[in-house]
Design an enzyme around this catalytic site. Structure first.
Site, PDB file in Angstrom:
ATOM      1  N   TYR A   1     -96.123 112.039  10.606  1.00  0.00           N
ATOM      2  CA  TYR A   1     -95.235 113.132  11.041  1.00  0.00           C
ATOM      3  C   TYR A   1     -94.481 112.726  12.316  1.00  0.00           C
ATOM      4  O   TYR A   1     -93.258 112.895  12.411  1.00  0.00           O
ATOM      5  CB  TYR A   1     -96.084 114.374  11.271  1.00  0.00           C
TER       6      TYR A   1
ATOM      7  N   LYS B   1     -90.489 112.331  12.615  1.00  0.00           N
ATOM      8  CA  LYS B   1     -89.684 113.143  13.535  1.00  0.00           C
ATOM      9  C   LYS B   1     -88.927 112.262  14.528  1.00  0.00           C
ATOM     10  O   LYS B   1     -87.804 112.595  14.934  1.00  0.00           O
ATOM     11  CB  LYS B   1     -90.570 114.154  14.251  1.00  0.00           C
TER      12      LYS B   1
HETATM   13  N1  LIG Z   1     -94.618 125.450  14.180  1.00  0.00           N
HETATM   14  C1  LIG Z   1     -94.786 124.479  15.079  1.00  0.00           C
HETATM   15  O1  LIG Z   1     -95.721 124.522  15.907  1.00  0.00           O
HETATM   16  C2  LIG Z   1     -93.816 123.333  15.132  1.00  0.00           C
HETATM   17  C3  LIG Z   1     -93.879 122.449  16.229  1.00  0.00           C
HETATM   18  C4  LIG Z   1     -92.988 121.375  16.272  1.00  0.00           C
HETATM   19  C5  LIG Z   1     -92.052 121.211  15.255  1.00  0.00           C
HETATM   20  N2  LIG Z   1     -92.030 122.061  14.204  1.00  0.00           N
HETATM   21  C6  LIG Z   1     -91.043 121.829  13.145  1.00  0.00           C
HETATM   22  O2  LIG Z   1     -90.269 122.997  12.991  1.00  0.00           O
HETATM   23  C7  LIG Z   1     -89.904 123.161  11.621  1.00  0.00           C
HETATM   24  C8  LIG Z   1     -90.359 124.529  11.132  1.00  0.00           C
HETATM   25  O3  LIG Z   1     -91.760 124.618  11.311  1.00  0.00           O
HETATM   26  P1  LIG Z   1     -92.555 125.941  10.907  1.00  0.00           P
HETATM   27  O4  LIG Z   1     -93.913 125.785  11.465  1.00  0.00           O
HETATM   28  O5  LIG Z   1     -91.738 127.131  11.233  1.00  0.00           O
HETATM   29  O6  LIG Z   1     -92.614 125.723   9.328  1.00  0.00           O
HETATM   30  P2  LIG Z   1     -93.356 126.572   8.172  1.00  0.00           P
HETATM   31  O7  LIG Z   1     -94.451 125.728   7.634  1.00  0.00           O
HETATM   32  O8  LIG Z   1     -93.655 127.949   8.625  1.00  0.00           O
HETATM   33  O9  LIG Z   1     -92.179 126.656   7.112  1.00  0.00           O
HETATM   34  C9  LIG Z   1     -91.713 125.519   6.461  1.00  0.00           C
HETATM   35  C10 LIG Z   1     -90.766 125.982   5.371  1.00  0.00           C
HETATM   36  O10 LIG Z   1     -90.273 124.815   4.694  1.00  0.00           O
HETATM   37  C11 LIG Z   1     -90.327 125.063   3.298  1.00  0.00           C
HETATM   38  N3  LIG Z   1     -90.465 123.789   2.590  1.00  0.00           N
HETATM   39  C12 LIG Z   1     -91.573 122.999   2.548  1.00  0.00           C
HETATM   40  N4  LIG Z   1     -91.336 121.939   1.782  1.00  0.00           N
HETATM   41  C13 LIG Z   1     -90.060 122.042   1.339  1.00  0.00           C
HETATM   42  C14 LIG Z   1     -89.250 121.250   0.493  1.00  0.00           C
HETATM   43  N5  LIG Z   1     -89.694 120.104  -0.044  1.00  0.00           N
HETATM   44  N6  LIG Z   1     -87.980 121.652   0.253  1.00  0.00           N
HETATM   45  C15 LIG Z   1     -87.515 122.811   0.787  1.00  0.00           C
HETATM   46  N7  LIG Z   1     -88.236 123.616   1.582  1.00  0.00           N
HETATM   47  C16 LIG Z   1     -89.507 123.221   1.847  1.00  0.00           C
HETATM   48  C17 LIG Z   1     -91.534 125.951   3.103  1.00  0.00           C
HETATM   49  O11 LIG Z   1     -91.461 126.665   1.896  1.00  0.00           O
HETATM   50  C18 LIG Z   1     -91.441 126.861   4.322  1.00  0.00           C
HETATM   51  O12 LIG Z   1     -90.642 127.989   4.075  1.00  0.00           O
HETATM   52  C19 LIG Z   1     -90.541 121.997  10.866  1.00  0.00           C
HETATM   53  O13 LIG Z   1     -89.604 120.962  10.720  1.00  0.00           O
HETATM   54  C20 LIG Z   1     -91.678 121.571  11.783  1.00  0.00           C
HETATM   55  O14 LIG Z   1     -92.014 120.216  11.614  1.00  0.00           O
HETATM   56  C21 LIG Z   1     -92.885 123.128  14.128  1.00  0.00           C
END
Ligand SMILES: NC(=O)c1ccc[n+]([C@@H]2O[C@H](COP(=O)([O-])OP(=O)(O)OC[C@H]3O[C@@H](n4cnc5c(N)ncnc54)[C@H](O)[C@@H]3O)[C@@H](O)[C@H]2O)c1
Length: 254
Positions: free
Chosen positions: A160, A164
Site C-alpha cells: 500500500y 501510494k
Molecule cells: N481512511 C483512512 O484512514 C485513510 C488514510 C489514508 C489514506 N486513505 C485513502 O483515502 C481513500 C479513501 O479511503 P476510505 O477509508 O474513505 O475508503 P473506504 O474503504 O471507506 O471506501 C473505499 C471505496 O472504494 C470502493 N472500491 C474498492 N475497490 C474498488 C474498485 N476496484 N473499483 C471501484 N471502487 C472500488 C469501495 O466500494 C468503497 O466505496 C483511499 O484511497 C485510501 O487509501 C484513507
C-alpha cells in the site's frame, strides 16, 4: 464550509464515492452545485447515496466501475461524459488495503492486488479521463494518496505504501504532461481518518492513543480532506500543480 460558486455546473467524477472519504466528497461537491458521478464497484451503496443526493435536489448518479479493469474504466468515463456532457474534475479516492503483512510474509498475489487497486486503478482512471479533461476549461485531477506513501510512520502494508508513493509520483507526471492543457494534477496524503470503517476497527482508547501522537491531538475527519479537494478543484487553486498536500495534523512534516 467554504463556498466555491465556480464549481456549480461542473462535472466531478469521484471514485470510491460509495463510502468513507469519497462519500463525503460526493455530498460536498454536490452541495457546491457540481454534477457528481459516483464511480464505485459497490453498486447498492453508491446507488443509494446517489438517490439520496438527488432527493436533496442535487445532480448525482452512480457509475458502476472496477477501477483496476481497463475496459470497465473506459466504459465508466464514457458513461460520465455521456450523462453529463463532459468531465471537469476527477477525484481518485478508491483505494485501501485489508491485510497488514510485512514484506517477508506477503504473497506476491497480495502485493499485486494492492498495487492493482491503488496504483493501476488510479493510472487507468487518469489515462481514460485525459481526453474529456482536455476539453474542459479548467480540468482538475485530484488523487488521494496516503501518509503511508510519504513516509514510514506506523505499521502499514508495504504494498500500500509503495502504491501510494507511486500515486504521488504519477500525479507529478500528470501535472507535467497536462499543464499545457490547463489541467492541474495534485495529490492529497491523508493520515488515519475517522471514517465509519476505520472507527469501527478501533477502540476509543486506540483512537485516543493515535491522536496523542498528532500535534493537533485528533485524527482526521473525512471533511478535512474534502475541504482540501474542494479548494484544489476551485479557481483559487488554478496555479497549484504537481503538489502533494499533507493533510495529517502535523504528524509528519517534510
Ligand atoms: N481512511 C483512512 O484512514 C485513510 C488514510 C489514508 C489514506 N486513505 C485513502 O483515502 C481513500 C479513501 O479511503 P476510505 O477509508 O474513505 O475508503 P473506504 O474503504 O471507506 O471506501 C473505499 C471505496 O472504494 C470502493 N472500491 C474498492 N475497490 C474498488 C474498485 N476496484 N473499483 C471501484 N471502487 C472500488 C469501495 O466500494 C468503497 O466505496 C483511499 O484511497 C485510501 O487509501 C484513507
Amino acid at each position: 464550509m467554504a463556498s466555491y460558486p465556480e464549481l456549480k455546473g461542473r462535472t466531478v467524477a469521484i471514485t470510491g464515492a460509495a463510502s468513507g472519504i469519497g462519500a463525503v466528497a460526493a455530498r460536498e461537491f454536490a452541495a457546491q452545485g457540481a454534477k457528481v458521478a459516483l464511480v464505485d464497484i459497490a453498486r447498492a451503496e453508491a446507488e443509494a447515496l446517489a438517490a439520496g443526493l438527488r432527493a436533496a435536489g442535487y445532480t448525482a448518479s452512480h457509475v458502476h466501475c472496477d477501477i483496476s479493469d481497463e475496459a470497465s474504466v473506459q466504459a465508466a468515463i464514457a458513461a460520465v461524459t455521456g450523462a453529463f456532457g463532459g468531465l471537469d474534475v476527477l477525484v481518485n479516492c478508491a483505494g485501501g488495503y485489508t491485510k497488514m503483512l510485512n514484506i517477508e510474509q506477503m504473497p506476491v498475489e497480495e502485493f499485486d492486488t494492492v498495487i492493482a487497486l491503488n496504483l493501476r486503478g488510479t493510472f487507468l482512471m487518469c489515462k481514460a479521463a485525459i481526453p474529456p479533461l482536455k476539453a474542459s476549461r479548467a480540468g482538475r485531477i485530484i488523487n488521494i494518496a496516503s501518509i503511508s506513501g510519504r513516509t514510514v510512520h506506523a505499521t502499514s502494508s508495504p504494498a500500500y505504501g509503495a502504491a501510494k508513493a507511486g500515486v504521488i509520483q504519477l500525479t507529478r507526471f500528470l501535472a507535467w504532461e497536462l499543464g499545457p492543457h490547463n489541467i492541474t494534477a495534485n495529490s492529497i496524503a491523508p493520515i488515519t481518518t475517522l471514517t465509519p470503517r476505520v472507527a469501527a476497527l478501533r477502540t476509543p482508547e486506540q483512537v485516543e492513543q493515535m491522536a496523542s501522537t498528532i500535534p493537533l491531538r485528533r485524527l482526521a475527519e473525512p471533511i478535512d480532506h474534502v475541504n482540501a479537494m474542494l479548494w484544489l478543484a476551485s479557481d483559487a487553486a488554478s496555479y497549484i500543480n504537481g503538489v502533494s498536500l499533507d493533510v495529517n495534523g502535523g504528524r509528519v512534516m517534510f
